[in-house]
Design a protein around this motif. Structure first.
Motif, short mmCIF file in Angstrom:
data_model
loop_
_atom_site.label_atom_id
_atom_site.label_comp_id
_atom_site.label_asym_id
_atom_site.label_seq_id
_atom_site.Cartn_x
_atom_site.Cartn_y
_atom_site.Cartn_z
N GLN A 16 0.88 -1.17 0.00
CA GLN A 16 0.00 0.00 0.00
C GLN A 16 0.91 1.21 0.00
O GLN A 16 1.49 1.57 1.02
N ILE A 17 1.06 1.84 -1.17
CA ILE A 17 2.03 2.92 -1.35
C ILE A 17 1.30 4.22 -1.68
O ILE A 17 0.40 4.24 -2.52
N MET A 18 1.70 5.31 -1.03
CA MET A 18 1.13 6.61 -1.29
C MET A 18 2.11 7.55 -2.00
O MET A 18 1.71 8.52 -2.63
N HIS A 19 3.40 7.27 -1.87
CA HIS A 19 4.42 8.18 -2.39
C HIS A 19 5.45 7.40 -3.20
O HIS A 19 6.62 7.30 -2.81
N GLU A 20 5.03 6.83 -4.32
CA GLU A 20 5.85 5.91 -5.11
C GLU A 20 7.16 6.55 -5.55
O GLU A 20 8.24 5.95 -5.45
N ARG A 21 7.10 7.78 -6.06
CA ARG A 21 8.30 8.43 -6.58
C ARG A 21 9.33 8.65 -5.49
O ARG A 21 10.53 8.35 -5.66
N LEU A 22 8.89 9.19 -4.35
CA LEU A 22 9.82 9.41 -3.24
C LEU A 22 10.35 8.10 -2.70
O LEU A 22 11.53 8.00 -2.33
N LEU A 23 9.51 7.09 -2.67
CA LEU A 23 9.93 5.80 -2.15
C LEU A 23 11.03 5.18 -3.01
O LEU A 23 11.98 4.60 -2.50
N GLN A 24 10.90 5.34 -4.32
CA GLN A 24 11.95 4.82 -5.21
C GLN A 24 13.27 5.53 -4.97
O GLN A 24 14.33 4.89 -4.91
N MET A 25 13.22 6.86 -4.81
CA MET A 25 14.45 7.61 -4.55
C MET A 25 15.04 7.25 -3.19
O MET A 25 16.25 7.14 -3.02
N ALA A 26 14.16 7.06 -2.21
CA ALA A 26 14.62 6.70 -0.87
C ALA A 26 15.27 5.32 -0.86
O ALA A 26 16.27 5.10 -0.17
N THR A 27 14.70 4.39 -1.62
CA THR A 27 15.27 3.04 -1.70
C THR A 27 16.68 3.09 -2.23
O THR A 27 17.59 2.41 -1.71
N LEU A 28 16.90 3.89 -3.24
CA LEU A 28 18.24 4.04 -3.81
C LEU A 28 19.18 4.70 -2.80
O LEU A 28 20.33 4.25 -2.61
N ALA A 29 18.69 5.74 -2.13
CA ALA A 29 19.53 6.47 -1.19
C ALA A 29 19.96 5.61 0.00
O ALA A 29 21.11 5.67 0.44
N THR A 30 19.04 4.82 0.53
CA THR A 30 19.38 4.00 1.70
C THR A 30 20.32 2.85 1.35
O THR A 30 21.03 2.35 2.22
N SER A 31 20.33 2.45 0.10
CA SER A 31 21.14 1.30 -0.31
C SER A 31 22.55 1.68 -0.70
O SER A 31 23.48 0.88 -0.53
N LYS A 32 22.76 2.89 -1.21
CA LYS A 32 24.06 3.21 -1.79
C LYS A 32 25.07 3.78 -0.80
O LYS A 32 26.25 3.88 -1.11
N ASN A 33 24.60 4.14 0.39
CA ASN A 33 25.50 4.79 1.33
C ASN A 33 25.73 3.98 2.59
O ASN A 33 25.83 4.52 3.68
N GLU A 34 25.78 2.64 2.46
CA GLU A 34 26.01 1.80 3.64
C GLU A 34 27.32 2.15 4.35
O GLU A 34 27.46 1.98 5.55
N SER A 35 28.28 2.67 3.60
CA SER A 35 29.58 3.00 4.20
C SER A 35 29.47 4.17 5.18
O SER A 35 30.34 4.40 5.99
N ASP A 36 28.34 4.91 5.12
CA ASP A 36 28.16 6.05 6.00
C ASP A 36 27.36 5.71 7.26
O ASP A 36 26.91 6.59 7.98
N SER A 37 27.18 4.40 7.51
CA SER A 37 26.31 3.99 8.62
C SER A 37 26.83 4.45 9.97
O SER A 37 26.09 4.49 10.94
N GLY A 38 28.11 4.81 10.05
CA GLY A 38 28.66 5.29 11.31
C GLY A 38 28.61 6.79 11.46
O GLY A 38 29.25 7.34 12.35
N ASN A 39 27.88 7.48 10.59
CA ASN A 39 27.78 8.93 10.63
C ASN A 39 27.44 9.42 12.02
O ASN A 39 26.38 9.14 12.54
N PHE A 40 28.35 10.20 12.62
CA PHE A 40 28.20 10.63 14.01
C PHE A 40 26.92 11.42 14.22
O PHE A 40 26.24 11.27 15.22
N ALA A 41 26.58 12.28 13.26
CA ALA A 41 25.44 13.18 13.43
C ALA A 41 24.11 12.44 13.52
O ALA A 41 23.15 12.96 14.07
N LEU A 42 24.06 11.22 12.99
CA LEU A 42 22.81 10.48 13.00
C LEU A 42 22.50 9.89 14.37
O LEU A 42 21.34 9.59 14.66
N TRP A 43 23.52 9.71 15.18
CA TRP A 43 23.35 8.97 16.43
C TRP A 43 23.65 9.78 17.68
O TRP A 43 23.60 9.25 18.79
N GLU A 44 23.96 11.05 17.53
CA GLU A 44 24.30 11.88 18.68
C GLU A 44 23.46 13.15 18.69
O GLU A 44 23.01 13.62 17.65
N GLU A 45 23.27 13.71 19.88
CA GLU A 45 22.60 15.00 20.01
C GLU A 45 23.48 16.07 19.37
O GLU A 45 24.64 16.22 19.72
#
Length: 508
Positions: A16-45
Motif C-alpha cells: 500500500q504505497i502513497m508516495h511511489e516516486r519518493l519511495l523509489q528515490m529513498a530506496t536508492l539512497a538508503t542502499s548506496k551509502n552503507e559505508s556512512d552507517s557510522g555517521n556521528f550526526a545520526l546517532w548523537e545529540e
C-alpha cells in the motif's frame, strides 16, 4: 533477521504505497551509502547545550513536611492506558499537595479499549513510590475503614472530568474540590484525564511532577527484568551502560544468561533506533483522514467509527470534513511509509536496526512493506523475546506497553511520528531528563511535512532531504520549556532541571 511478527488488522499482501516516486528515490539512497552507517550526526545529540541541563528534581522537597493533620484524603481512579495513567498519578500527587491532603494510591480503571485489569502494584513498585514521595505528600494504600463504606457519589464527594476543566489552573481545584474535601474528608476524582495545567502551577509543585515521573515511579521487578533482557538483546551487550539504565532497571538489570547467544557482543547491533508508529486502527479511524485505500478503506474505517466512536459519528452528521484539509493541517497520522521516508532523508541506511513500538498496525503487511523495503531490520518485542518470556505479561496491555516504553527510552535514537502520543511525550521527556544531552529524539512537524509531501511531484531527493532535515533539526534545538507545553515532554523548566552556564553558575 527474522521477519517482523506483527499482528495484522488486514490481510492483503500487496504493498500500500502513497508516495511511489519518493519511495523509489529513498530506496536508492538508503542502499548506496552503507559505508556512512557510522555517521556521528545520526546517532548523537547535535547541540552541546543539551549537556548543560541536568536533573534537579531529586534534590529538593517541599519546605514543610506533610502532616497527617490535613484536610482529608484524595482518591483517584485514572482512565486510559499505561501512559495516560502515569500522567494522572503524577498530577494527583500535585493536587494532593495543593489541597493539603493524603493521597490514596491511585486506582486504574478497566477500559474496554485497553482491556487490562492491572492495578498500580502490578506495574509500579508501591513501597518505593510511597517512600520516595513521603517528604512531599503522604500516600497510603487504602482509605481508612470509616471512609471505605461511604457512597462517595451520594455524598457529593465524586468529581468527574465534566466537573473540572481540561488542564485546569490550581485555583479551580481549590474552588471546586477543597470545600468538598473539608466537608466530607474525602474527594474521589473519577477519570482525571489531563485535568491539571502547566503554566499556572508554581515551581515547587511543578517539581513534584518531576520527582514523581522521573524518580518515584519505578516499574515492577518483573517488568524491569524482562525490559532489561529486551534491551540487552537489542544492544547485543549485557552490561548496564547509562544513567537511563540505572533509572529504568535499578538492581533488576539482569546478567547475561550463560550460553544466551542472543546477547553475544559480536552478534547483535551496537546501537538501535526506536520508532513509535501511531498507525493503529482506532487512531486512523478517529483522524478522519484518508490513506490511499479508496472506497474499501473508507467503508472499513466508517464501520469502525460507528462501533467505537458513536459520538464522533453523531457530530459528523452536521458537518463536512475534508480529508485533504486535515492532512494540510498536519492532523493525519504518519503512515509507516511516510515515517520511513523521513529516516531515509535523514541519512539512516538500509542496515539500520529499528525497534518498532506500538500496537497493531492498520493495514498490516500491506502498510508495513514500504517501510521494510527501506529498512528490513525491523523488530518488535515479540521478535526479541520468546513467547514463554512474554507469557507472564500476555493479556496485560499496560504491562506490555511498559516494555515499549523501556525499549524506546533506552534506544540510541528515538523517532516520534505523533506529537499527541503520551508514550512519545513521556519517553521524550525521560530522554531529556536522564539522557545527559546524549539521547537524541527525532520529531517531525506534521504540518510542514504534509506541505513537503504535497509538492513531491516536482521535488528531487536532494531538495526533499534538505527540507526534512531542516524540519527535524528545528525540534532538536535546546530551549527551556515554552508556555503551554507539558513538563513530561519538556522538563527543562524551573523545578525540574538546572542549567549550568559557561561561568559555572547554575540557573533554576
Amino acid at each position: 533477521m527474522k521477519e517482523l511478527k506483527q499482528n495484522f488488522v488486514r490481510k492483503e499482501q500487496s504493498e500500500q504505497i502513497m508516495h511511489e516516486r519518493l519511495l523509489q528515490m529513498a530506496t536508492l539512497a538508503t542502499s548506496k551509502n552503507e559505508s556512512d552507517s557510522g555517521n556521528f550526526a545520526l546517532w548523537e545529540e547535535p547541540y552541546k547545550q543539551a549537556r548543560k541541563w541536568t536533573p534537579c528534581a531529586a534534590k529538593y522537597t517541599l519546605e514543610e513536611e506533610p502532616s497527617e493533620d490535613n484536610n482529608g484524603f484524595i482518591l483517584v481512579s485514572a482512565n486510559g492506558g499505561l501512559n495516560q495513567q502515569r500522567v494522572a498519578v503524577c498530577n494527583a500527587v500535585v493536587v494532593a499537595a495543593l489541597l493539603n491532603a493524603t493521597l490514596v494510591l491511585p486506582r486504574f480503571l478497566h477500559s474496554s479499549v485497553w482491556k487490562d485489569k492491572s492495578q498500580f502494584g502490578d506495574i509500579y513498585q508501591e513501597d518505593y513510590f510511597v517512600n520516595y514521595m513521603k517528604g512531599d505528600v503522604l500516600i497510603v494504600k487504602d482509605l481508612p475503614s470509616h471512609l471505605q463504606s461511604l457512597d462517595l457519589e451520594a455524598i457529593g464527594s465524586q468529581i468527574t472530568d465534566n466537573d473540572i476543566s481540561k488542564e485546569a489552573e490550581p485555583s479551580e481545584f481549590i474552588r471546586t474540590a477543597l470545600p468538598v474535601l473539608q466537608k466530607n474528608g474525602v474527594v474521589h476524582f473519577l477519570g482525571f484525564g489531563n485535568r491539571l495545567g502547566f503554566d499556572s502551577v508554581p515551581a515547587d509543585l511543578q517539581r513534584l511532577r518531576c520527582r514523581c515521573n522521573f524518580h518515584a515511579l519505578k516499574f515492577a521487578p518483573e517488568i524491569q527484568k524482562l525490559g532489561s533482557l529486551l534491551v540487552q538483546r537489542l544492544r547485543g551487550v549485557s552490561a548496564m551502560q547509562t544513567e537511563m539504565d540505572t533509572q529504568l532497571f535499578g538492581s533488576n538489570m539482569l546478567d547475561r544468561p550463560f550460553g544466551d547467544k542472543s546477547t553475544d557482543d559480536a552478534g547483535g547491533p551496537s546501537r538501535y533506533l526506536a520508532l513509535h508508529l501511531r498507525f493503529e486502527e482506532d487512531m486512523v479511524a478517529y483522524s478522519l483522514c484518508e490513506f490511499g485505500g479508496g472506497d474499501e478503506e473508507r467503508r472499513e474505517l466508517q464501520a469502525f467509527r460507528e462501533t467505537h466512536f458513536p459520538a464522533l459519528v453523531a457530530r459528523l452528521r452536521n458537518t463536512t470534513v475534508s480529508p485533504e484539509e486535515l492532512r494540510s493541517q498536519g492532523r493525519c497520522p504518519l503512515t509507516p511509509e511516510e515515517a520511513g521516508l523521513i529516516l531515509a532523508a535523514l541519512g539512516y541506511v538500509r542496515g539500520t536496526f529499528i525497534y518498532v513500538a506500538g500496537s497493531q498496525i492498520y493495514g498490516g503487511a500491506t502498510r508495513l512493506r514500504p517501510l521494510t523495503r527501506l529498512y528490513p531490520n525491523l523488530v518488535t518485542k515479540e521478535d526479541i523475546l520468546s513467547s514463554d518470556e512474554l507469557a507472564p505479561l500476555k493479556n496485560f496491555s499496560s504491562r506490555l506497553a511498559a516494555l515499549d516504553f523501556i525499549a524506546c527510552a533506552s534506544s540510541d535514537v528515538f523517532a516520534v511520528t505523533d506529537s499527541g502520543s503520551q508514550l512519545s511525550s513521556l519517553v521524550s521527556g525521560h530522554r531529556v531528563y536522564h539522557g545527559r544531552g546524549r539521547a537524541p529524539t527525532l520529531h517531525p512537524n506534521r504540518k510542514r511535512y504534509a506541505q513537503i509531501l504535497s509538492e513531491e511531484a516536482g521535488i528531487e531527493w536532494a531538495g526533499f532531504q534538505k527540507r526534512v532535515r531542516t524540519m527535524v533539526d528545528e525540534y532538536k534545538r535546546v530551549r527551556a520549556r515554552p508556555r503551554g507545553r507539558t513538563v513530561y515532554r519538556q522538563p527543562r523548566t524551573p523545578g525540574c532541571m538546572c542549567r549550568a552556564d559557561d561561568d559555572g553558575s547554575v540557573d533554576f
